[in-house]
Design a protein around this motif. Structure first.
Motif, PDB file in Angstrom:
ATOM      1  N   GLU A  55       0.841  -1.212   0.000  1.00  0.00           N
ATOM      2  CA  GLU A  55       0.000   0.000   0.000  1.00  0.00           C
ATOM      3  C   GLU A  55       0.869   1.252   0.000  1.00  0.00           C
ATOM      4  OE1 GLU A  55      -3.276   0.150  -0.439  1.00  0.00           O
ATOM      5  OE2 GLU A  55      -3.170  -2.009  -0.622  1.00  0.00           O
ATOM      6  N   ARG A 100       2.284   1.820  -3.394  1.00  0.00           N
ATOM      7  CA  ARG A 100       1.265   2.304  -4.337  1.00  0.00           C
ATOM      8  C   ARG A 100       1.011   3.797  -4.133  1.00  0.00           C
ATOM      9  NH1 ARG A 100      -3.908  -1.720  -4.715  1.00  0.00           N
ATOM     10  NH2 ARG A 100      -3.035  -3.230  -6.142  1.00  0.00           N
ATOM     11  N   TRP A 138      -7.518   1.466  -8.195  1.00  0.00           N
ATOM     12  CA  TRP A 138      -7.038   0.755  -6.990  1.00  0.00           C
ATOM     13  C   TRP A 138      -7.959   0.957  -5.788  1.00  0.00           C
ATOM     14  CZ3 TRP A 138      -1.161   2.362  -7.422  1.00  0.00           C
ATOM     15  CH2 TRP A 138      -0.515   1.485  -8.315  1.00  0.00           C
ATOM     16  N   TYR A 139      -8.405   2.205  -5.573  1.00  0.00           N
ATOM     17  CA  TYR A 139      -9.107   2.501  -4.310  1.00  0.00           C
ATOM     18  C   TYR A 139     -10.553   2.934  -4.489  1.00  0.00           C
ATOM     19  CZ  TYR A 139      -4.329   2.274  -2.628  1.00  0.00           C
ATOM     20  OH  TYR A 139      -3.079   1.842  -2.345  1.00  0.00           O
ATOM     21  N   GLY A 178     -10.664   6.855  -3.620  1.00  0.00           N
ATOM     22  CA  GLY A 178      -9.277   6.954  -4.108  1.00  0.00           C
ATOM     23  C   GLY A 178      -9.195   7.911  -5.282  1.00  0.00           C
ATOM     24  N   THR A 222     -15.159  -0.263  -8.606  1.00  0.00           N
ATOM     25  CA  THR A 222     -15.724  -0.963  -7.435  1.00  0.00           C
ATOM     26  C   THR A 222     -16.798  -1.948  -7.885  1.00  0.00           C
ATOM     27  OG1 THR A 222     -15.374   1.062  -6.203  1.00  0.00           O
ATOM     28  CG2 THR A 222     -16.777  -0.581  -5.168  1.00  0.00           C
TER      29      THR A 222
END
Ligand SMILES: Nc1ncnc2c1ncn2[C@@H]1O[C@H](COP(=O)(O)OP(=O)(O)OP(=O)(O)O)[C@@H](O)[C@H]1O
Ligand SMILES: [Mg+2]
Length: 380
Positions: free
Chosen positions: A16, A19, A62-63, A67, A113
């Motif tokens: 993490e 990243r 990614w988030y 994010g 997501t």
């Protein structure tokens, strides 16, 4: 927290951090290049501006939406002062780019997501299918075992009938010979010896029949400790002959179990004898009892060479043996008896330095014999 959880947690944290640092470095790098080329032609500045979309897209992927939003915000913070520096006036078109940063960040984040949720759902469905498949395979193997044991039982019953019939005739003939001969003569002596041999054969046939067709378990309150001690006493000579120490580890908290004492004794005899036979001289075989979540556990642990994964798959099948004089019935019978008690028997652990076979028996009072096992026994 155990060592493996801690190390996986450390790995996740490191990944993490790398990243997030990567995203921050990308934004800083774009801003630096952007500032350095402030005076260059419009086209190259416009191109550099669009590079901000890269960290925004990656951050959103990614988030998710949070994010994407955060990276869009960071990109805006880097981009807006630069626009102000170069233009010194409010150019709505250039500031509108900031709004697009955020919109793209949120949209891609939401899509990523959603995509991830679908992938998770597929993964869960695949895992459920895999589990169902495994259970189906187990049931099939179980059916095969029951089928082979049933055949064995039928063969044994037929054989017993065929042998016992002539044995009864021989016994009758011997009795007549004995009646018509002098009690102190050699004929009487020979017929007495022959009668003993006939009885031995008769017992042997019944033993085999009992072995191949165990009765329906007669569940009675039973002290597991006493059963294990009896097994220890019976196998003491065998252990001594193999120069193996047999250690019985009782459990003070073990309640009485509702089991068929003779059948469970048979199970423990088979499993412990295997452990002794697999053990090198001067090693130790331990029979340990524990209580765990409504079950009595009996672990038979040896320091033998272990059982290969390939052999483990066939261990409880009738006639599977690696021994020159083995019948390969010990564990098959043990498996059937334990299942009839609604319990389980499995290789809990096996490595080149030893094996642990675990027998799990339910403790509660209502442990009637398993229906399927009853019916399978009734037919075998
Ligand atoms: N503790 C153990 N360590 C290593 N191998 C084992 C162990 N227990 C069982 N086995 C393997 O499983 C096989 C099957 O065992 P099972 O008790 O059913 O039959 P057997 O011991 O070969 O014959 P029998 O019990 O009829 O004398 C054994 O031949 C042996 O290869
Ligand atoms: Mg055996």
């Amino acid at each position: 927290m155990n060592a493996s959880t801690a190390s996986s947690w450390r790995r996740t944290l490191t990944s993490e951090i790398s990243r997030i640092s990567g995203l921050a470095a990308a934004i800083v790098a774009i801003s630096v290049v952007h500032s350095a080329t402030a005076q260059s032609p419009l086209i190259s500045r416009e191109l550099l501006l669009r590079l901000y979309y890269l960290p925004i897209l990656v951050g959103a992927y990614w988030y998710g939406a949070p994010g994407g939003l955060l990276v869009a915000l960071a990109s805006s913070v880097a981009y807006v002062p630069h626009v102000w520096e170069t233009t010194r006036r409010l150019e709505a078109g250039r500031y509108a780019e900031v709004v697009v940063f955020h919109l793209i960040g949120i949209t891609v984040g939401l899509l990523a997501t959603g995509q991830r949720r679908i992938a998770d759902r597929y993964q869960r469905a695949a895992a459920t299918l895999e589990r169902a498949n495994r259970e189906l395979r187990d049931s099939y193997e179980q059916l095969q075992r029951v089928d082979r044991l049933k055949t064995l039982g039928e063969v044994a019953a037929g054989l017993a009938h065929e042998i016992r019939h002539p044995l009864a005739s021989i016994r009758g003939a011997l009795e007549i010979i004995a009646e018509h001969s002098r009690s102190d003569g050699p004929q009487a002596e020979f017929s007495r010896l022959a009668m003993l041999e006939v009885e031995r054969l008769d017992n042997l046939v019944w033993e085999f029949l009992r072995y191949a067709r165990p009765h329906k378990p007669n569940l009675q309150p039973t002290s597991l400790r006493e059963v294990v001690e009896r097994v220890g006493a019976v196998l003491g000579v065998e252990a001594e002959r193999a120069a193996v120490t047999l250690q019985l580890v009782p459990c003070e908290a073990m309640p009485d179990l509702f089991v068929d004492a003779l059948q469970i004794e048979q199970v423990l005899l088979n499993v412990t004898l295997n452990a002794i036979q697999a053990s090198p001289p001067k090693s130790c075989v331990r029979v340990c009892q524990h209580v765990e979540e409504g079950y009595a556990l009996i672990d038979v642990i040896d320091e033998g060479p272990g059982i290969s994964a390939e052999d483990q798959a066939r261990l409880f099948s009738p006639f599977f043996t690696t021994k020159e004089k083995g019948t390969g019935l010990g564990l098959a019978i043990a498996h059937r008896i334990v299942r009839a008690h609604r319990g389980q028997i499995e290789v809990q652990e096996s490595s080149p330095s030893g094996t642990c076979v675990r027998i799990r028996l339910p403790i509660q009072r209502s442990n009637r014999p398993a229906e399927s096992s009853q019916s399978s026994q009734a037919t075998t």
